[in-house]
Design an enzyme around this catalytic site. Structure first.
Site, PDB file in Angstrom:
ATOM      1  CE1 TYR A  41      -9.157  -3.597   0.014  1.00  0.00           C
ATOM      2  CE2 TYR A  41      -8.375  -1.633  -1.122  1.00  0.00           C
ATOM      3  CZ  TYR A  41      -8.133  -2.735  -0.305  1.00  0.00           C
ATOM      4  OH  TYR A  41      -6.866  -2.958   0.200  1.00  0.00           O
ATOM      5  CG  PHE A  46     -13.538   0.501   6.763  1.00  0.00           C
ATOM      6  CD1 PHE A  46     -12.988  -0.058   5.614  1.00  0.00           C
ATOM      7  CD2 PHE A  46     -14.198  -0.336   7.651  1.00  0.00           C
ATOM      8  CE1 PHE A  46     -13.083  -1.420   5.360  1.00  0.00           C
ATOM      9  CE2 PHE A  46     -14.296  -1.703   7.406  1.00  0.00           C
ATOM     10  CZ  PHE A  46     -13.736  -2.250   6.244  1.00  0.00           C
ATOM     11  NE  ARG A  68      -2.233  -5.667   7.065  1.00  0.00           N
ATOM     12  CZ  ARG A  68      -3.364  -6.263   6.701  1.00  0.00           C
ATOM     13  NH1 ARG A  68      -3.863  -7.257   7.416  1.00  0.00           N
ATOM     14  NH2 ARG A  68      -3.985  -5.869   5.600  1.00  0.00           N
ATOM     15  CG  HIS A 116      -5.017  -6.509  -0.473  1.00  0.00           C
ATOM     16  ND1 HIS A 116      -6.272  -6.506   0.088  1.00  0.00           N
ATOM     17  CD2 HIS A 116      -5.020  -7.484  -1.429  1.00  0.00           C
ATOM     18  CE1 HIS A 116      -7.005  -7.444  -0.513  1.00  0.00           C
ATOM     19  NE2 HIS A 116      -6.283  -8.042  -1.438  1.00  0.00           N
ATOM     20  CD  GLU A 170      -8.272  -9.848  -3.629  1.00  0.00           C
ATOM     21  OE1 GLU A 170      -9.142  -9.514  -2.807  1.00  0.00           O
ATOM     22  OE2 GLU A 170      -7.072 -10.028  -3.321  1.00  0.00           O
ATOM     23  CE  LYS A 210      -3.910  -2.287   2.288  1.00  0.00           C
ATOM     24  NZ  LYS A 210      -5.000  -2.142   3.297  1.00  0.00           N
ATOM     25  NE  ARG A 233      -5.386 -12.356   5.265  1.00  0.00           N
ATOM     26  CZ  ARG A 233      -6.110 -11.220   5.257  1.00  0.00           C
ATOM     27  NH1 ARG A 233      -6.285 -10.533   4.123  1.00  0.00           N
ATOM     28  NH2 ARG A 233      -6.646 -10.754   6.358  1.00  0.00           N
ATOM     29  CG  ASN A 275      -3.679  -2.337   6.763  1.00  0.00           C
ATOM     30  OD1 ASN A 275      -3.543  -2.012   5.589  1.00  0.00           O
ATOM     31  ND2 ASN A 275      -4.674  -3.085   7.166  1.00  0.00           N
ATOM     32  CB  THR A 303      -7.126  -6.054   9.736  1.00  0.00           C
ATOM     33  OG1 THR A 303      -7.508  -7.253   9.059  1.00  0.00           O
ATOM     34  CG2 THR A 303      -7.545  -4.836   8.932  1.00  0.00           C
TER      35      THR A 303
END
Ligand code: IDP
Ligand code: MG
Length: 145
Positions: free
Chosen positions: A51, A59, A104, A117, A128, A11, A87, A114, A93
């Site tokens: 998203y 949010f 993170r 993704h 995706e 990100k 993950r 964060n 998150t």
């Protein structure tokens, strides 16, 4: 266990913090092999579409605004159980709740910023990956190390 592919995004905060290389190193250390990489400034429409599952969440607007606040690095990672392994490498998150040693916990500043993704199911990973990469943009190679 099966060889899978999953989508990873670094990100905008990850680029601003200058940790692209560190993040990719973590993936390589964990046998998550990048088979496609592209840096891109997402448009609002692209971020909203990506998203879309979150569009009713409070949010959503902030998430989209953050994701277009600067360029991102889009990646396809390949490996055994790549979705779950990614993950686990990312952590929770909310970086305050993320385990020590996860991306993170180590690099993220807030639940918005964060850092990464990652697809959350093998099925979503396929969707995706196809959202951002054509088949011809995905490579394959063997590690000899
Ligand atoms: P994930 O990125 O760990 O899969 P999701 O629930 O899919 O988490 O949410 C997508 C993104 O939306 C998160 O990475 C985070 O940046 C943002 N987000 C999720 N929940 C909240 C929240 O409660 N407040 C603000 N931002 C959130
Ligand atoms: Mg998610």
């Amino acid at each position: 266990m099966a060889i899978e592919r999953t989508l990873s995004i670094i990100k905008p905060d990850g680029l601003q913090s200058g940790v692209i290389g560190k993040i990719i190193s973590r993936f390589e250390e964990k046998q998550l092999k990048p088979v496609a990489i592209r840096m891109q400034q997402l448009s609002k429409t692209e971020a909203e579409g990506f998203y879309a599952v979150h569009k009713e969440r409070p949010f959503f607007k902030d998430l989209v605004a953050f994701m277009i606040s600067g360029p991102v690095v889009l990646m396809v990672l390949e490996g055994e159980s790549a979705m779950q392994k990614n993950r686990d490498t990312m952590g929770a998150t909310d970086p305050k709740k993320a385990e020590k040693g996860t991306l993170r916990a180590d690099f993220a500043k807030s639940i918005d910023a964060n850092t990464v993704h990652g697809s959350d199911s093998v099925e979503n990973a396929k969707i995706e990956i196809a959202y951002f990469f054509r088949g011809t943009e995905q490579t394959g190679y063997e590690w000899k190390r």
